[in-house]
Structures are given as C-alpha cells and as structure tokens.
Scaffold this motif. Structure first.
Motif, PDB file in Angstrom:
ATOM      1  N   LEU A  31       0.843  -1.194   0.000  1.00 29.39           N
ATOM      2  CA  LEU A  31       0.000   0.000   0.000  1.00 29.39           C
ATOM      3  C   LEU A  31       0.882   1.249   0.000  1.00 29.39           C
ATOM      4  N   PRO A  32       0.751   2.142  -0.979  1.00 31.24           N
ATOM      5  CA  PRO A  32       1.596   3.344  -1.014  1.00 31.24           C
ATOM      6  C   PRO A  32       1.275   4.285   0.151  1.00 31.24           C
ATOM      7  N   ILE A  33       2.319   4.774   0.799  1.00 28.74           N
ATOM      8  CA  ILE A  33       2.157   5.643   1.957  1.00 28.74           C
ATOM      9  C   ILE A  33       2.811   7.007   1.706  1.00 28.74           C
ATOM     10  N   THR A  34       4.083   7.005   1.378  1.00 27.53           N
ATOM     11  CA  THR A  34       4.811   8.265   1.212  1.00 27.53           C
ATOM     12  C   THR A  34       4.476   8.914  -0.124  1.00 27.53           C
ATOM     13  N   GLY A  35       4.810  10.187  -0.233  1.00 26.10           N
ATOM     14  CA  GLY A  35       4.597  10.886  -1.493  1.00 26.10           C
ATOM     15  C   GLY A  35       5.308  10.218  -2.647  1.00 26.10           C
ATOM     16  N   SER A  36       6.520   9.750  -2.415  1.00 20.68           N
ATOM     17  CA  SER A  36       7.289   9.072  -3.456  1.00 20.68           C
ATOM     18  C   SER A  36       6.612   7.770  -3.871  1.00 20.68           C
ATOM     19  N   GLU A  37       6.121   7.023  -2.899  1.00 23.41           N
ATOM     20  CA  GLU A  37       5.439   5.760  -3.210  1.00 23.41           C
ATOM     21  C   GLU A  37       4.148   6.002  -3.976  1.00 23.41           C
ATOM     22  N   ILE A  38       3.414   7.028  -3.613  1.00 23.69           N
ATOM     23  CA  ILE A  38       2.162   7.356  -4.311  1.00 23.69           C
ATOM     24  C   ILE A  38       2.454   7.778  -5.741  1.00 23.69           C
ATOM     25  N   ALA A  39       3.484   8.582  -5.940  1.00 23.11           N
ATOM     26  CA  ALA A  39       3.861   9.000  -7.285  1.00 23.11           C
ATOM     27  C   ALA A  39       4.232   7.795  -8.142  1.00 23.11           C
ATOM     28  N   THR A  40       5.062   6.913  -7.596  1.00 13.40           N
ATOM     29  CA  THR A  40       5.481   5.725  -8.341  1.00 13.40           C
ATOM     30  C   THR A  40       4.285   4.860  -8.699  1.00 13.40           C
ATOM     31  N   ALA A  41       3.378   4.656  -7.744  1.00  9.82           N
ATOM     32  CA  ALA A  41       2.193   3.832  -7.988  1.00  9.82           C
ATOM     33  C   ALA A  41       1.323   4.429  -9.085  1.00  9.82           C
ATOM     34  N   ALA A  42       1.161   5.746  -9.054  1.00  7.54           N
ATOM     35  CA  ALA A  42       0.325   6.421 -10.053  1.00  7.54           C
ATOM     36  C   ALA A  42       0.943   6.334 -11.447  1.00  7.54           C
ATOM     37  N   ILE A  43       2.234   6.554 -11.533  1.00  2.00           N
ATOM     38  CA  ILE A  43       2.927   6.505 -12.832  1.00  2.00           C
ATOM     39  C   ILE A  43       2.873   5.100 -13.408  1.00  2.00           C
ATOM     40  N   GLU A  44       3.111   4.095 -12.573  1.00  2.00           N
ATOM     41  CA  GLU A  44       3.050   2.707 -13.038  1.00  2.00           C
ATOM     42  C   GLU A  44       1.634   2.347 -13.515  1.00  2.00           C
ATOM     43  N   ALA A  45       0.619   2.822 -12.805  1.00  2.00           N
ATOM     44  CA  ALA A  45      -0.761   2.547 -13.200  1.00  2.00           C
ATOM     45  C   ALA A  45      -1.074   3.177 -14.554  1.00  2.00           C
ATOM     46  N   ALA A  46      -0.608   4.408 -14.749  1.00  2.00           N
ATOM     47  CA  ALA A  46      -0.824   5.081 -16.029  1.00  2.00           C
ATOM     48  C   ALA A  46      -0.109   4.347 -17.165  1.00  2.00           C
ATOM     49  N   GLU A  47       1.097   3.915 -16.897  1.00  2.00           N
ATOM     50  CA  GLU A  47       1.845   3.181 -17.923  1.00  2.00           C
ATOM     51  C   GLU A  47       1.168   1.854 -18.262  1.00  2.00           C
ATOM     52  N   ALA A  48       0.468   1.280 -17.295  1.00  2.00           N
ATOM     53  CA  ALA A  48      -0.232   0.008 -17.518  1.00  2.00           C
ATOM     54  C   ALA A  48      -1.531   0.195 -18.296  1.00  2.00           C
ATOM     55  N   GLY A  49      -2.032   1.433 -18.369  1.00  2.00           N
ATOM     56  CA  GLY A  49      -3.238   1.681 -19.156  1.00  2.00           C
ATOM     57  C   GLY A  49      -4.330   2.481 -18.485  1.00  2.00           C
ATOM     58  N   ALA A  50      -4.103   2.965 -17.264  1.00  2.00           N
ATOM     59  CA  ALA A  50      -5.115   3.798 -16.605  1.00  2.00           C
ATOM     60  C   ALA A  50      -5.117   5.189 -17.219  1.00  2.00           C
ATOM     61  N   ALA A  51      -6.272   5.630 -17.698  1.00  2.00           N
ATOM     62  CA  ALA A  51      -6.393   6.978 -18.249  1.00  2.00           C
ATOM     63  C   ALA A  51      -6.544   8.012 -17.143  1.00  2.00           C
ATOM     64  N   ILE A  52      -7.139   7.586 -16.013  1.00  2.00           N
ATOM     65  CA  ILE A  52      -7.376   8.471 -14.874  1.00  2.00           C
ATOM     66  C   ILE A  52      -6.751   7.836 -13.634  1.00  2.00           C
ATOM     67  N   VAL A  53      -6.063   8.650 -12.853  1.00  2.68           N
ATOM     68  CA  VAL A  53      -5.510   8.187 -11.581  1.00  2.68           C
ATOM     69  C   VAL A  53      -6.177   8.979 -10.469  1.00  2.68           C
ATOM     70  N   HIS A  54      -6.825   8.246  -9.567  1.00  2.62           N
ATOM     71  CA  HIS A  54      -7.555   8.850  -8.446  1.00  2.62           C
ATOM     72  C   HIS A  54      -6.639   8.881  -7.231  1.00  2.62           C
ATOM     73  N   LEU A  55      -6.488  10.067  -6.616  1.00  3.17           N
ATOM     74  CA  LEU A  55      -5.435  10.276  -5.629  1.00  3.17           C
ATOM     75  C   LEU A  55      -5.950  10.710  -4.260  1.00  3.17           C
ATOM     76  N   HIS A  56      -5.405  10.074  -3.230  1.00  2.00           N
ATOM     77  CA  HIS A  56      -5.461  10.490  -1.834  1.00  2.00           C
ATOM     78  C   HIS A  56      -4.029  10.716  -1.383  1.00  2.00           C
ATOM     79  N   ALA A  57      -3.865  11.349  -0.235  1.00  2.00           N
ATOM     80  CA  ALA A  57      -2.542  11.487   0.383  1.00  2.00           C
ATOM     81  C   ALA A  57      -2.576  10.890   1.780  1.00  2.00           C
TER      82      ALA A  57
END
Length: 311
Positions: free
Chosen positions: A27-53
């Motif tokens: 589960l992503p916790i830090t800002g860096s982990e959230i950024a990495t998770a979002a970028i990887e999801a987009a690269e996998a095919g997500a057009a929209i990334v829904h974000l919490h902090a």
C-alpha cells in the motif's frame, strides 16, 4: 455525448483511505510511493488516476496541501494521465478539510460523494491480528459508530467552491438514492452534464454486489440521465474484477486500484495497483473492447485539459 462504445476508461485509485498500512506492505504511503504507484498505473493503461494522500510516517489519511505537493507535479511530468483528487478524504474529516486539495490545485476531476451513509470498515478487525499503529485499530473500530457525512450543504459547498475551477466530478454513488440526489442537483443546475457516475458496490452500508444490484444501478442511471452520463464501476475487495467484467459487458467503464482492493487473486496480495490495471485490461480486451487513452477520456468526459490545473 460521444458514442464510441468500445472505448473503456480505466480509473486507478492507488491508495485511498479505507485500507491501513498493516494490511499490505504494498500500500503506497509516502509521497514518493504514491507518485510511483500512479505513474506505473498510467503506464499500464489507466487513463485516470484517483489520488489520496497519507501521513508519511503513520500512513493516516492526510488532506493537507503539504501532503499532496510532493507527488502531484511528479506524476504530471511523468505521465499524461488525468489526475483526479479526492474530496472524500476520510470520514473522520470535515468537508472543508476534505475539499482543500481540489480547491487549491484545480484538478481536471475531483471525486464527489452523493450522500451521508454508514461506511462500515470494522469487520476488517477480524481479518488482521497485528497492527503497526494504534490509529488503525481506532479508525476501523470507529466506523461502527460514526457515519460518512455528505449532506446537501456539503455537496453544494464542494460544487460551488470548485465551480470557477472548471473541475468536473467523479460522482460516487453507493446506493440507488445517490443517483436521485445527482438528478436533483442537476435539475437545480448545481452540477452540469456530462456526469461521470462511479457506482460503488460492496461497501458495508451501501449497495451489494449481486448482478441484480449492478443491473439496477445501470437501469436507474440510464432512466435518469440518458445520454448525459458515462457510467463506471468499482467493486470492493474480492469483488473487484467480477464487477468490472460485468459492467464492461454492459457498456461501462471500470475502476481498480489498492484503494478498492488489496488483492490480485484469492489469497494473493497485489504488489501494485498497476497489476490490477493489467488484469482488468486483459478482461476488457478479451471482450473486444479498447482502452481509452487519457486524451480520449478527456474528450469523453469533456474535461478542461491538464494544462489548466494548478500544479
């Protein structure tokens, strides 16, 4: 509304406020982990990334501006995905706290919950024995007696505060009555079409996960909104991919990610949200459907464009 029925928008919600750090090491916790998770999801095919902090140290949900700043710009520079900021935050927060990031950063999309409801997370206490932080236990147990407050005043506050930002909304509907609330707000002109309706299945306190529940949501939304909306679904926990497959066969869009489910199969933790994006993409493409790009999603939802956000 565009009529490209074969284009499916994948939204990926990478961390959320439901699951706590002790439930999964992925589960992503830090800002860096959230950024990495979002970028990887987009690269996998997500057009929209829904974000919490989250708080970098404890993993608690955090809606402060400072919590979002470390990752928004990083994600924007690395991907063309549409960034969707929550106004749900966590049920322990005031609506003013929850709405701050969307008001400040003026995203293309923000989430918007359509009703006050019970939101029961406490059954998860029976599934996990060891917790890293006391707040996790208190947070889960507290959902037994608290409710997720989304009054008409709260919804109007978010809609009014974001109106000048041209932010559109992922309208989260956990039950049939929430669709009628959206219709009421639309009739008053407080929210404008096209609506991006996210039907949520499997949260304790909301609608269930039976095929009749999914069909009923779709039939009701069709009757209320006709061609003025795009339908998307998310299934909580183990229901995630089953609900996605069902809705996709009915012309819907889908949402996956570790906010909604920690799993990549029975007893198997998903190592990232991108894993779930790839899994649902395989289901969609197996049905002969095409995955919408971020720009196609922008056109389908009539978004303002990534060059007009405030980050």
């Amino acid at each position: 509304m565009p009529t490209n029925k074969k284009k499916v928008i994948i939204t990926c919600a990478v961390t959320g406020s439901i699951h706590t750090p002790s439930m999964s090491p992925h589960l992503p916790i830090t800002g860096s982990e959230i950024a990495t998770a979002a970028i990887e999801a987009a690269e996998a095919g997500a057009a929209i990334v829904h974000l919490h902090a989250r708080n970098n140290e404890t993993g608690e949900p955090d809606q402060s501006i400072e919590a979002y700043e470390p990752f928004l710009g990083v994600i924007k520079q690395a991907t063309d995905a549409v960034l969707n900021l929550t106004t749900g935050g966590a049920m322990t927060m005031t609506v003013e706290e929850r709405a701050k990031p969307a008001i400040k950063f003026k995203p293309e999309v923000a989430s918007l919950n359509m009703g006050t409801m019970n939101f029961g997370l406490f059954p998860m206490l029976d599934r996990y024995k060891d917790f890293k932080h006391q707040w996790e236990i208190d947070y889960l147990e507290g959902s037994r007696s608290r409710f997720f407050k989304n009054t008409f005043t709260d919804m109007e506050y978010i809609l009014t505060e974001c109106a000048s930002n041209e932010t559109r909304f992922e309208v989260e509907c956990y039950d049939i009555g929430h669709l009628y609330t959206l219709a009421h707000l639309a009739d008053r002109g407080v929210i404008k079409a096209p609506f991006f309706v996210q039907s949520v299945f499997g949260i304790l306190g909301g609608i269930g996960t039976h095929p009749e529940d999914v069909s009923h949501m779709k039939r009701t939304a069709d009757r209320l909104f006709g061609d003025d909306y795009r339908w998307s679904v998310l299934g909580a926990g183990s229901h995630q991919l089953r609900i996605a497959a069902m809705a996709a066969s009915m012309g819907g869009n889908v949402r996956v990610g570790l906010e909604d489910s920690l799993w990549a199969g029975p007893g198997k933790l998903a190592e990232s949200s991108a894993v779930q994006v790839r899994m649902v993409r395989q289901i969609l493409e197996g049905q002969g459907l095409e995955i919408a790009t971020p720009d196609e999603a922008r056109e389908m939802l009539k978004l303002k464009g990534g060059d007009r956000v405030n980050f």
